[in-house]
Design a protein around this motif. Sequence first.
Motif, mmCIF file in Angstrom:
data_model
loop_
_atom_site.group_PDB
_atom_site.id
_atom_site.type_symbol
_atom_site.label_atom_id
_atom_site.label_comp_id
_atom_site.label_asym_id
_atom_site.label_seq_id
_atom_site.Cartn_x
_atom_site.Cartn_y
_atom_site.Cartn_z
ATOM 1 N N ARG A 59 0.617 -1.397 0.007
ATOM 2 C CA ARG A 59 -0.001 0.063 -0.052
ATOM 3 C C ARG A 59 1.045 1.040 -0.164
ATOM 4 O O ARG A 59 0.821 1.980 -0.753
ATOM 5 N N ASP A 60 1.508 1.190 0.586
ATOM 6 C CA ASP A 60 2.608 2.685 1.421
ATOM 7 C C ASP A 60 3.294 2.839 -0.496
ATOM 8 O O ASP A 60 3.634 4.029 -1.036
ATOM 9 N N VAL A 61 4.011 1.168 -0.605
ATOM 10 C CA VAL A 61 4.503 2.122 -2.184
ATOM 11 C C VAL A 61 3.864 2.071 -2.925
ATOM 12 O O VAL A 61 4.432 2.998 -3.631
ATOM 13 N N SER A 62 2.381 1.810 -3.509
ATOM 14 C CA SER A 62 1.814 2.404 -4.217
ATOM 15 C C SER A 62 1.214 3.893 -4.355
ATOM 16 O O SER A 62 0.762 4.514 -5.074
ATOM 17 N N ILE A 63 1.606 4.326 -2.381
ATOM 18 C CA ILE A 63 0.180 5.589 -2.771
ATOM 19 C C ILE A 63 1.691 6.873 -2.602
ATOM 20 O O ILE A 63 2.289 7.194 -3.695
ATOM 21 N N THR A 64 3.263 5.974 -2.722
ATOM 22 C CA THR A 64 4.606 6.809 -2.996
ATOM 23 C C THR A 64 5.184 6.925 -4.792
ATOM 24 O O THR A 64 5.396 8.000 -4.670
ATOM 25 N N SER A 65 4.898 6.091 -4.991
ATOM 26 C CA SER A 65 5.133 5.593 -6.515
ATOM 27 C C SER A 65 4.220 6.764 -7.414
ATOM 28 O O SER A 65 4.082 7.222 -8.103
ATOM 29 N N GLY A 66 2.422 6.829 -6.770
ATOM 30 C CA GLY A 66 1.860 7.934 -6.884
ATOM 31 C C GLY A 66 0.850 7.365 -8.755
ATOM 32 O O GLY A 66 0.188 7.555 -9.357
ATOM 33 N N SER A 67 1.304 5.967 -9.322
ATOM 34 C CA SER A 67 0.517 5.654 -10.448
ATOM 35 C C SER A 67 -1.185 4.605 -9.963
ATOM 36 O O SER A 67 -2.041 5.034 -9.972
ATOM 37 N N LEU A 68 -0.513 4.255 -8.427
ATOM 38 C CA LEU A 68 -2.485 3.655 -8.304
ATOM 39 C C LEU A 68 -2.666 3.319 -6.877
ATOM 40 O O LEU A 68 -0.924 4.179 -5.753
ATOM 41 N N SER A 69 -3.186 4.115 -5.985
ATOM 42 C CA SER A 69 -3.210 3.872 -4.377
ATOM 43 C C SER A 69 -4.497 2.973 -4.416
ATOM 44 O O SER A 69 -5.800 3.420 -4.419
#
Length: 178
Positions: free
Chosen positions: A16-26
């Motif tokens: 979840r944290d990686v998806s939020i920081t990558s900005g591509s998918l939350s």
Amino acid sequence: MDMTIKDAKRAARVLRDVSITSGSLSLTHSQALEIVARQAGYRDWNTMSAALDGASRVGIRRPVPVLRVRDEGVMRDFYVDYLGFVFEWEHRFERDAPLYARVRRDQMVIDLSEHHGDGTPGSVIWVPVDDLRGLHGELTGKAYPRMRPGIDEQAPGGPTMEVIDPYANVIRFCEVTG
């Protein structure tokens, strides 16, 4: 790898944290839990959670058998040169004290001890393997002078190859068929 509920939740949190920081998918935490469950081979988080919740909480792990050996040179010849183990570590209380060592090959780990009272000569270890014929070919190709193992196709559990170390300890390699 054995996973606990705590491990699964940690993996979901990281996802979840990686998806939020990558900005591509939350992803929501709930969505991340579902993805972790599917990656682990479960239908959904509820199924995985129930399966992991029923698991033992004491954390019993794979045992490490201790085999008694008497001569370091003979032991190295058999376990390292013939069977292909590598030393993870060696220990002696003093320079001339008996050797206690841990050897590994793939996922198989054995402690070998020259200490009187450690292990019992003539012990048996049963070891599941993925490719028994490959292991057999490897060992017979080495022409170890004191060992020419065969394969027992009718052994309980599946085809089995026994090797006996110089101290009468038996290792049964078995390709599980079922």
